[in-house]
Motif scaffolding. Structure first.
Motif, PDB file in Angstrom:
ATOM      1  N   MET A  25       0.804  -1.224   0.000  1.00 14.40           N
ATOM      2  CA  MET A  25       0.000   0.000   0.000  1.00 14.40           C
ATOM      3  C   MET A  25       0.840   1.280   0.000  1.00 14.40           C
ATOM      4  O   MET A  25       0.444   2.276  -0.595  1.00 14.40           O
ATOM      5  N   PHE A  26       1.986   1.274   0.698  1.00 19.13           N
ATOM      6  CA  PHE A  26       2.744   2.514   0.886  1.00 19.13           C
ATOM      7  C   PHE A  26       4.189   2.455   0.412  1.00 19.13           C
ATOM      8  O   PHE A  26       4.891   3.457   0.453  1.00 19.13           O
ATOM      9  N   GLY A  27       4.668   1.290  -0.003  1.00 20.91           N
ATOM     10  CA  GLY A  27       6.038   1.183  -0.498  1.00 20.91           C
ATOM     11  C   GLY A  27       7.093   1.016   0.580  1.00 20.91           C
ATOM     12  O   GLY A  27       8.275   1.267   0.336  1.00 20.91           O
ATOM     13  N   PHE A  28       6.684   0.604   1.785  1.00 17.88           N
ATOM     14  CA  PHE A  28       7.682   0.326   2.821  1.00 17.88           C
ATOM     15  C   PHE A  28       8.600  -0.788   2.330  1.00 17.88           C
ATOM     16  O   PHE A  28       8.187  -1.672   1.576  1.00 17.88           O
ATOM     17  N   GLU A  29       9.847  -0.752   2.766  1.00 18.43           N
ATOM     18  CA  GLU A  29      10.811  -1.797   2.452  1.00 18.43           C
ATOM     19  C   GLU A  29      11.301  -2.434   3.739  1.00 18.43           C
ATOM     20  O   GLU A  29      11.523  -1.738   4.736  1.00 18.43           O
ATOM     21  N   GLN A  30      11.482  -3.755   3.703  1.00 17.60           N
ATOM     22  CA  GLN A  30      11.963  -4.449   4.892  1.00 17.60           C
ATOM     23  C   GLN A  30      13.447  -4.167   5.076  1.00 17.60           C
ATOM     24  O   GLN A  30      14.213  -4.161   4.112  1.00 17.60           O
ATOM     25  N   VAL A  31      13.843  -3.887   6.307  1.00 15.01           N
ATOM     26  CA  VAL A  31      15.244  -3.676   6.658  1.00 15.01           C
ATOM     27  C   VAL A  31      15.661  -4.785   7.621  1.00 15.01           C
ATOM     28  O   VAL A  31      14.835  -5.589   8.047  1.00 15.01           O
ATOM     29  N   GLU A  32      16.926  -4.805   7.964  1.00 12.78           N
ATOM     30  CA  GLU A  32      17.437  -5.864   8.828  1.00 12.78           C
ATOM     31  C   GLU A  32      16.684  -5.885  10.163  1.00 12.78           C
ATOM     32  O   GLU A  32      16.485  -4.852  10.803  1.00 12.78           O
ATOM     33  N   ASN A  33      16.250  -7.086  10.539  1.00  9.43           N
ATOM     34  CA  ASN A  33      15.522  -7.272  11.792  1.00  9.43           C
ATOM     35  C   ASN A  33      16.463  -7.785  12.871  1.00  9.43           C
ATOM     36  O   ASN A  33      17.177  -8.758  12.632  1.00  9.43           O
ATOM     37  N   PRO A  34      16.459  -7.178  14.034  1.00  9.62           N
ATOM     38  CA  PRO A  34      17.275  -7.731  15.117  1.00  9.62           C
ATOM     39  C   PRO A  34      16.658  -9.037  15.619  1.00  9.62           C
ATOM     40  O   PRO A  34      15.470  -9.286  15.435  1.00  9.62           O
ATOM     41  N   PHE A  94      -3.107  10.645  -5.402  1.00  8.05           N
ATOM     42  CA  PHE A  94      -4.247  10.324  -4.546  1.00  8.05           C
ATOM     43  C   PHE A  94      -5.290   9.486  -5.289  1.00  8.05           C
ATOM     44  O   PHE A  94      -5.785   8.496  -4.766  1.00  8.05           O
ATOM     45  N   GLN A  95      -5.625   9.859  -6.534  1.00 10.36           N
ATOM     46  CA  GLN A  95      -6.649   9.127  -7.292  1.00 10.36           C
ATOM     47  C   GLN A  95      -6.222   7.688  -7.561  1.00 10.36           C
ATOM     48  O   GLN A  95      -7.038   6.768  -7.483  1.00 10.36           O
ATOM     49  N   SER A  96      -4.966   7.493  -7.876  1.00 10.86           N
ATOM     50  CA  SER A  96      -4.452   6.145  -8.102  1.00 10.86           C
ATOM     51  C   SER A  96      -4.535   5.324  -6.817  1.00 10.86           C
ATOM     52  O   SER A  96      -4.867   4.139  -6.842  1.00 10.86           O
ATOM     53  N   PHE A  97      -4.240   5.966  -5.684  1.00 14.30           N
ATOM     54  CA  PHE A  97      -4.323   5.261  -4.403  1.00 14.30           C
ATOM     55  C   PHE A  97      -5.765   4.845  -4.110  1.00 14.30           C
ATOM     56  O   PHE A  97      -6.012   3.733  -3.646  1.00 14.30           O
ATOM     57  N   SER A 112     -13.473  15.620   1.763  1.00 19.23           N
ATOM     58  CA  SER A 112     -12.610  16.754   1.436  1.00 19.23           C
ATOM     59  C   SER A 112     -12.912  17.848   2.436  1.00 19.23           C
ATOM     60  O   SER A 112     -14.064  18.038   2.840  1.00 19.23           O
ATOM     61  N   LEU A 113     -11.901  18.589   2.820  1.00 18.76           N
ATOM     62  CA  LEU A 113     -12.124  19.719   3.712  1.00 18.76           C
ATOM     63  C   LEU A 113     -12.849  20.810   2.944  1.00 18.76           C
ATOM     64  O   LEU A 113     -12.803  20.852   1.706  1.00 18.76           O
ATOM     65  N   PRO A 114     -13.545  21.698   3.637  1.00 18.88           N
ATOM     66  CA  PRO A 114     -14.388  22.695   2.957  1.00 18.88           C
ATOM     67  C   PRO A 114     -13.684  23.507   1.868  1.00 18.88           C
ATOM     68  O   PRO A 114     -14.299  23.847   0.864  1.00 18.88           O
ATOM     69  N   ASP A 115     -12.382  23.801   2.033  1.00 17.86           N
ATOM     70  CA  ASP A 115     -11.704  24.594   1.006  1.00 17.86           C
ATOM     71  C   ASP A 115     -11.340  23.744  -0.216  1.00 17.86           C
ATOM     72  O   ASP A 115     -10.878  24.268  -1.226  1.00 17.86           O
ATOM     73  N   GLY A 116     -11.534  22.429  -0.129  1.00 18.02           N
ATOM     74  CA  GLY A 116     -11.291  21.539  -1.255  1.00 18.02           C
ATOM     75  C   GLY A 116      -9.830  21.225  -1.532  1.00 18.02           C
ATOM     76  O   GLY A 116      -9.519  20.447  -2.416  1.00 18.02           O
ATOM     77  N   LYS A 117      -8.903  21.827  -0.776  1.00 14.78           N
ATOM     78  CA  LYS A 117      -7.484  21.618  -1.043  1.00 14.78           C
ATOM     79  C   LYS A 117      -6.965  20.315  -0.439  1.00 14.78           C
ATOM     80  O   LYS A 117      -5.951  19.797  -0.898  1.00 14.78           O
ATOM     81  N   ILE A 118      -7.618  19.818   0.569  1.00 13.96           N
ATOM     82  CA  ILE A 118      -7.174  18.579   1.202  1.00 13.96           C
ATOM     83  C   ILE A 118      -8.253  17.520   1.042  1.00 13.96           C
ATOM     84  O   ILE A 118      -9.391  17.712   1.455  1.00 13.96           O
ATOM     85  N   LYS A 119      -7.872  16.416   0.404  1.00 14.30           N
ATOM     86  CA  LYS A 119      -8.755  15.262   0.269  1.00 14.30           C
ATOM     87  C   LYS A 119      -8.243  14.188   1.219  1.00 14.30           C
ATOM     88  O   LYS A 119      -7.036  14.046   1.404  1.00 14.30           O
ATOM     89  N   GLN A 120      -9.176  13.443   1.804  1.00 15.49           N
ATOM     90  CA  GLN A 120      -8.805  12.423   2.769  1.00 15.49           C
ATOM     91  C   GLN A 120      -9.555  11.135   2.485  1.00 15.49           C
ATOM     92  O   GLN A 120     -10.704  11.167   2.067  1.00 15.49           O
ATOM     93  N   VAL A 121      -8.887  10.015   2.753  1.00 12.97           N
ATOM     94  CA  VAL A 121      -9.545   8.719   2.726  1.00 12.97           C
ATOM     95  C   VAL A 121      -9.092   7.975   3.981  1.00 12.97           C
ATOM     96  O   VAL A 121      -7.921   8.002   4.350  1.00 12.97           O
ATOM     97  N   LEU A 131      -6.089   4.105   9.510  1.00 16.49           N
ATOM     98  CA  LEU A 131      -5.167   4.771   8.596  1.00 16.49           C
ATOM     99  C   LEU A 131      -5.889   5.865   7.835  1.00 16.49           C
ATOM    100  O   LEU A 131      -7.084   5.774   7.579  1.00 16.49           O
ATOM    101  N   GLU A 132      -5.128   6.885   7.475  1.00  5.19           N
ATOM    102  CA  GLU A 132      -5.619   7.962   6.614  1.00  5.19           C
ATOM    103  C   GLU A 132      -4.585   8.198   5.537  1.00  5.19           C
ATOM    104  O   GLU A 132      -3.382   8.117   5.788  1.00  5.19           O
ATOM    105  N   VAL A 133      -5.044   8.511   4.347  1.00  2.00           N
ATOM    106  CA  VAL A 133      -4.174   9.047   3.307  1.00  2.00           C
ATOM    107  C   VAL A 133      -4.760  10.393   2.943  1.00  2.00           C
ATOM    108  O   VAL A 133      -5.959  10.513   2.674  1.00  2.00           O
ATOM    109  N   ALA A 134      -3.923  11.414   3.001  1.00  2.00           N
ATOM    110  CA  ALA A 134      -4.361  12.776   2.703  1.00  2.00           C
ATOM    111  C   ALA A 134      -3.583  13.312   1.507  1.00  2.00           C
ATOM    112  O   ALA A 134      -2.432  12.942   1.283  1.00  2.00           O
ATOM    113  N   SER A 135      -4.234  14.156   0.737  1.00  2.00           N
ATOM    114  CA  SER A 135      -3.609  14.773  -0.405  1.00  2.00           C
ATOM    115  C   SER A 135      -3.907  16.256  -0.394  1.00  2.00           C
ATOM    116  O   SER A 135      -5.065  16.644  -0.276  1.00  2.00           O
TER     117      SER A 135
END
Length: 138
Positions: A25-34, A94-97, A112-121, A131-135
């Motif tokens: 979903m977000f592109g995290f990569e696994q790193v060395e685990n202790p 955001f649309q692809s997500f 979307s917030l009232p000013d329309g500049k921030i979209k949230q899912v 979880l939230e994804v904001a644009s």
């Protein structure tokens, strides 16, 4: 003294399933685990940031709920998340997500917030963590 965020941890009965979700979903990569010996961990890093996510094998004797879905009064409706506990990420498209959520059959709540500049899912990971994804649309 200056402080900065090092990592966020999530406890799970299936850390590999949860790791796969955050990688896809977000592109995290696994790193060395202790090696902690008595329990397993998966450590993930988000390459575009300094954020690490530590997934820790749940202690089976822990009586705390694993997430909202296993709580006494589960709230599995993502429309409750704007005022609830959640982590927020920003994505480059955001649309692809949104289409990815739909393709994976993940129930979500959009606004979307009232000013329309921030979209949230808002949605849940496989363990019921909010979880939230904001644009920010400029």
């Amino acid at each position: 003294m200056a402080a900065s965020l090092n990592h966020i941890s999530r406890e799970s009965t299936d850390i590999n399933r949860l790791a796969k979700f955050y990688q896809e979903m977000f592109g995290f990569e696994q790193v060395e685990n202790p090696d902690f010996g008595d329990f397993k961990v998966v450590w993930l890093h988000l390459p575009s940031s300094s954020l690490y996510l530590h997934l820790i094998e749940r202690n089976p004797s822990n009586n705390l709920p694993e997430g909202p879905w296993s709580a006494t009064s589960p709230i599995a409706d993502p429309s409750h998340l704007p005022r609830g506990h959640h982590l927020c990420f920003t994505v480059s498209n955001f649309q692809s997500f949104l289409q990815t959520l739909k393709d994976k059959g993940i129930q979500s709540f959009q606004r979307s917030l009232p000013d329309g500049k921030i979209k949230q899912v808002f949605f849940f990971d496989p363990d019921g963590n909010g979880l939230e994804v904001a644009s920010r649309e400029e």
